[in-house]
Motif scaffolding. Structure first.
Motif, PDB file in Angstrom:
ATOM      1  N   ASP A 643     -17.058 -57.363   6.205  1.00  0.00           N
ATOM      2  CA  ASP A 643     -18.387 -56.743   6.325  1.00  0.00           C
ATOM      3  C   ASP A 643     -18.319 -55.220   6.369  1.00  0.00           C
ATOM      4  N   GLY A 644     -17.111 -54.673   6.194  1.00  0.00           N
ATOM      5  CA  GLY A 644     -16.943 -53.225   6.162  1.00  0.00           C
ATOM      6  C   GLY A 644     -16.585 -52.594   7.481  1.00  0.00           C
ATOM      7  N   THR A 645     -16.531 -53.370   8.552  1.00  0.00           N
ATOM      8  CA  THR A 645     -16.213 -52.837   9.872  1.00  0.00           C
ATOM      9  C   THR A 645     -14.750 -52.420   9.958  1.00  0.00           C
ATOM     10  N   PRO A 646     -14.466 -51.203  10.463  1.00  0.00           N
ATOM     11  CA  PRO A 646     -13.058 -50.807  10.643  1.00  0.00           C
ATOM     12  C   PRO A 646     -12.344 -51.739  11.624  1.00  0.00           C
ATOM     13  N   TRP A 647     -11.062 -51.903  11.420  1.00  0.00           N
ATOM     14  CA  TRP A 647     -10.275 -52.818  12.247  1.00  0.00           C
ATOM     15  C   TRP A 647      -8.875 -52.233  12.413  1.00  0.00           C
ATOM     16  N   SER A 648      -8.240 -52.513  13.548  1.00  0.00           N
ATOM     17  CA  SER A 648      -6.872 -52.056  13.756  1.00  0.00           C
ATOM     18  C   SER A 648      -6.190 -52.986  14.742  1.00  0.00           C
ATOM     19  N   GLY A 649      -4.857 -52.907  14.751  1.00  0.00           N
ATOM     20  CA  GLY A 649      -4.091 -53.690  15.708  1.00  0.00           C
ATOM     21  C   GLY A 649      -3.653 -55.023  15.165  1.00  0.00           C
ATOM     22  N   THR A 650      -3.602 -56.035  16.044  1.00  0.00           N
ATOM     23  CA  THR A 650      -3.114 -57.355  15.679  1.00  0.00           C
ATOM     24  C   THR A 650      -4.168 -58.413  15.995  1.00  0.00           C
ATOM     25  N   GLY A 651      -3.912 -59.634  15.526  1.00  0.00           N
ATOM     26  CA  GLY A 651      -4.839 -60.724  15.771  1.00  0.00           C
ATOM     27  C   GLY A 651      -5.264 -61.390  14.486  1.00  0.00           C
ATOM     28  N   THR A 652      -6.212 -62.319  14.590  1.00  0.00           N
ATOM     29  CA  THR A 652      -6.741 -63.051  13.445  1.00  0.00           C
ATOM     30  C   THR A 652      -8.160 -62.578  13.176  1.00  0.00           C
ATOM     31  N   ALA A 653      -8.420 -62.236  11.907  1.00  0.00           N
ATOM     32  CA  ALA A 653      -9.724 -61.662  11.584  1.00  0.00           C
ATOM     33  C   ALA A 653     -10.031 -61.868  10.111  1.00  0.00           C
ATOM     34  N   PRO A 654     -11.344 -61.826   9.747  1.00  0.00           N
ATOM     35  CA  PRO A 654     -11.739 -61.944   8.330  1.00  0.00           C
ATOM     36  C   PRO A 654     -11.534 -60.611   7.600  1.00  0.00           C
TER      37      PRO A 654
END
Length: 856
Positions: A643-654
């Motif tokens: 959806d365009g949202t910035p993301w960082s780090g670890t984990g499970t995500a779309p």
């Protein structure tokens, strides 16, 4: 008058040392019609040449650049003499007890050779005085032979290699070096030792080479025949030398899998592949051993009548250009061709140093542009490698001098033997290499022809998935010891190698399963080096599926149907002992489309018929643990959600994309997720001993940050598909651009996988099943790999390959305007059909190679 090369080099000024190796382009094994005098002269030349190779010449050893090599020879000999003086009961050298260890016996012969070498090096500092030290060596040979070697009924324990090759190599060289002193002191010993070496050639025939033996192939054959050539020379046995040379030259033949000679599949193939042990991709280990031995053959046979008329130098040069250069990236040998050697602490840069040594010598015998290209490559490797090459580790002082001359010659440019952009389909060994400025991508596949991995002798203990699409992404400017090599396999989980789909389970190593280095059941045909051991334990092949691909210029496509190995299939069929353990694999159909900025990977049918959870690892990378307060200061993981949202780090995500950046190494890799899967990003600190992957490694703890991005499927999940792109050296801006293209997925099923790159005008397709299949404007009948590219001028270029290696023809229809044939490979036919153009390719006996055509 015949002048030996050694004598010639001893009188030539040092500055012209390189020039005294004239081009030798004509070598053959012609029938010898010589007098005893001619034969004796040839034997003397062989011996003189060999001594010059091993010990150097007065000319070479006077060079200041060779001093370190001479010091190393002398220092090693001094250490060995000290061990000789300090030997205890049952030892010839301190710390090497004899009587039950074949490795200790081999090392004892090696130590005697190293002492003898110091006594023959002109200008060296041989310890103890030449005659006295040489007689101590001879006395040592007598003791080893009489007490531990000469009685064949007590020998041949442990590894066959030590008895047929290892001991013979050290002993034969010692007989050559000490020929004169042996004649004066123990004139009977040479013949006695050679007779014993013949007796230990138990995998041969009547004490000689057997070209039908599976043990006498490839690099092993080159080693054995080199020993027999030199043994013939010291015995003045012309027939022995003649046959040994003839046997050795058989390794020059390109392997034709449809017309095997002596049923041998070991050697170099037309596409540059190299195989040893019948099914192991092995350029980086046995292949470099064969290269080294054949270059030495050029040197020791020079000036004799044993080899004339065969282009030995040209053949070996082709090995370097087609077989070795694509697999070397900035001085590092790629993991995909090392077999069990991936678990050793000295691979990669050390492997390439051996190749460079051979190329240095080969350049002295090549002519014209070939010689210049080889010398330029030596300079290029030296310039781009992150590890300094130590010429003192070369075998020959003469090579040290020649290497120095190459580096000092301002007229020789540093130039790679590879073009800057290159894709190489080593389909004969199920490997692919893709090169671009800034990176190289290496892919390991397997099939019923090629082993999934190699385990042996306690080496490569965790190998199970190394041939299941494991990849290695090498980034320019990086110290590859910090990214791959033994520490990669030590700290990265064997179930999470980059590119691998694996069931979630725990497997046990061979020593854990059976309490030894192999499965021992002599009554069922399982002994240390039996064919059953090779087939089911050491290097099992795939039990089914497809593996292959096409190459169009610098672009490539590869496909793999992941299956079980032959051990599991045999166990299910009830043909293996009840206590034999075999593991079932997960399933996946995968394609790799190798372009300019990205490698696009498609996977379908990913899952497990047994219902286990499955992990598909899109990539795994290792880095040093940060010395700063927070790991993120050195390693950053950033991205964007769909959806365009910035993301960082670890984990499970779309995630839409992810960027891995290692500031410590100055590297970055991008990951673009082309379908709706939710990847899991992980970063953990792992500490493990290098002994976990090889029993003989030092018990050294390695601590690394291990990054992985994967797709996890729970137990019982239905088969899944996934699509993603690896983007080497990616910036965030570059990764954001993938939202608007340039890559689109045309098909992604277990039957057909295809992508389009609109910027390149390229469509690439892998078909895995019979029948007609469609992707874009292409229709393809049955299993095939196809790449098509449209130029801006309307020209269409295409490549077609049969990844099964079993089809007689492959047919492709390009729908749309009618095209006429332009330049095309033999076997390609172009016809107009309603609605388009049909290309029919005769793939019978092509062994997976690509056929190309240009259409207008």
């Amino acid at each position: 008058m015949r002048i030996s090369r050694r004598a010639l080099l001893s009188i030539v000024p040092a500055a012209t040392l390189s020039a005294v190796a004239p081009p030798q382009r004509a070598w053959s094994q012609a029938p010898r019609d010589t007098t005893p005098t001619d034969a004796a002269a040839d034997h003397a030349t062989l011996i003189d040449n060999t001594v010059a190779v091993l010990a150097g010449t007065a000319g070479s050893n006077a060079r200041p650049e060779v001093a370190a090599k001479l010091a190393s020879i002398a220092s090693t000999a001094g250490t060995r003499l000290t061990a000789l003086d300090g030997a205890g009961p049952g030892e010839l050298f301190r710390g090497l007890p004899l009587g039950s260890s074949d490795t200790n016996l081999t090392a004892s012969f090696q130590y005697l050779y190293e002492i003898a070498l110091a006594t023959r090096a002109p200008g060296g500092a041989a310890p103890g005085g030449d005659p006295a030290v040489q007689r101590r060596v001879i006395d040592g040979l007598v003791r080893l032979h009489d007490d531990y070697y000469g009685d064949q009924s007590k020998g041949y324990y442990g590894n066959w290699f030590n008895w047929e090759i290892g001991i013979s190599s050290h002993l034969t060289r010692t007989l050559v070096l000490l020929r004169d002193e042996l004649a004066a002191y123990r004139p009977d010993l040479t013949a006695t030792c050679v007779a014993s070496m013949d007796a230990y050639l138990r995998n041969g025939k009547a004490g000689d080479v057997d070209l039908d033996s599976r043990f006498h192939t490839g690099a092993n054959l080159a080693d054995i025949t080199t020993n027999r050539i030199l043994q013939g020379a010291v015995l003045v046995d012309d027939a022995r030398v003649t046959k040994a040379v003839a046997d050795q030259l058989t390794v020059l033949a390109t392997i034709d899998p449809y017309h095997l000679r002596h049923n041998v599949t070991d050697g170099f193939y037309a596409d540059g592949s190299f195989i040893q042990h019948a099914s192991v991709a092995y350029t980086g280990s046995y292949g470099k051993g064969l290269l080294t031995r054949m270059v030495q053959a050029v040197k020791i046979l020079e000036g004799t009548g044993y080899a004339q008329g065969v282009d030995l130098v040209g053949t070996v040069r082709d090995w370097v250009v087609r077989g070795f250069a694509p697999l070397i990236f900035e001085g590092w040998m790629m993991e995909i061709v090392k077999g069990r050697g991936v678990s050793r602490t000295t691979t990669g840069y050390t492997d390439v140093a051996e190749v460079v040594e051979a190329v240095v010598d080969l350049s002295g015998y090549a002519a014209g542009a070939d010689a210049t290209a080889l010398k330029s490559y030596v300079k290029y490797v030296r310039q781009t490698s992150r590890a300094a090459l130590d010429p003192a580790r070369f075998l020959s002082p003469v090579t040290v001098a020649r290497y120095t001359d190459i580096l000092a010659d301002a007229k020789i440019p540093a130039k790679d033997l590879n073009p800057a952009e290159r894709n190489v389909a080593f389909n004969a060994m199920d490997k692919t290499v893709h090169r671009r400025p800034g990176y190289a991508f290496a892919l390991a596949r397997s099939s019923p022809r090629i082993s999934k991995y190699e385990y042996m002798n306690g080496e490569n203990l965790l190998p199970w998935f190394q041939g299941d699409g494991a990849h290695y992404l090498y980034l320019s400017g990086q110290d590859q010891t910090q990214a791959f090599g033994v520490d990669y396999f030590t700290t990265v989980s064997p179930y999470r190698l980059a590119g691998v789909t694996a069931p979630v389970e725990t497997r046990r190593t061979i020593p854990e399963l059976y309490g030894g280095l192999w499965y021992d059941s002599p009554e069922r045909g399982f002994t240390s080096s039996s064919e059953s051991q090779n087939t089911y334990v050491y290097f099992p092949r795939g039990a089914g599926g497809l593996s292959g691909g096409a190459c169009l210029g610098a672009y490539g496509a590869a496909g793999l149907v992941q299956a079980d190995d032959v051990a599991y299939a045999a166990q299910q069929a009830g043909t293996l002992p009840d206590d034999f353990v075999a593991y079932r694999n997960a399933r996946a159909t995968k394609s790799w489309f190798m372009l300019d900025d990205e490698i696009v990977v498609l996977a379908a049918g990913v899952g497990d018929p047994a219902g286990r959870a499955v992990t598909t690892t899109l990539d795994s990378r290792v880095s040093r643990v940060s010395r700063v307060a927070r790991a993120s200061d050195a390693l950053t993981l950033t991205g964007r959600l769909r959806d365009g949202t910035p993301w960082s780090g670890t984990g499970t995500a779309p995630l839409a994309w992810l960027r891995y950046a290692d500031a410590d190494q100055g590297t970055a890799v991008g990951y673009v997720f082309l379908n709706g899967r939710r990847p899991t990003v992980a970063l953990e600190t792992v500490s493990r001993s290098r002994r976990a992957v090889r029993l003989s490694n030092p018990d050294t703890m390695v601590t690394k940050q291990v990054f992985s991005v994967s797709v996890e499927q729970p137990a019982g999940a239905p088969p899944a598909s996934m699509a993603y792109a690896l983007v080497p050296n990616a910036s965030e801006r570059q990764l954001m651009a993938y939202a608007r293209g340039p890559v689109s997925v045309l098909a992604n099923t277990a039957r057909v996988q295809a992508v389009r790159h609109k910027g390149l005008g390229l469509v690439a397709v892998n078909v895995f099943a019979p029948g007609d299949h469609h992707a874009g404007h292409l229709s393809i009948d049955g299993p095939a790999s196809v790449i098509l590219r449209e130029g801006r001028d309307g020209t269409v270029s295409m490549a077609v390959a049969d990844p099964t290696t079993e089809r007689d023809t492959v047919s492709v229809v390009i729908r749309g305007r009618a095209l006429r044939a332009g330049p095309a490979d033999e076997g390609v036919r172009v016809d107009r059909v309603p609605g388009g153009t049909r290309i029919r390719v005769a793939t019978r006996h092509a062994y997976g190679r690509s056929f190309t055509a240009t259409l207008r």
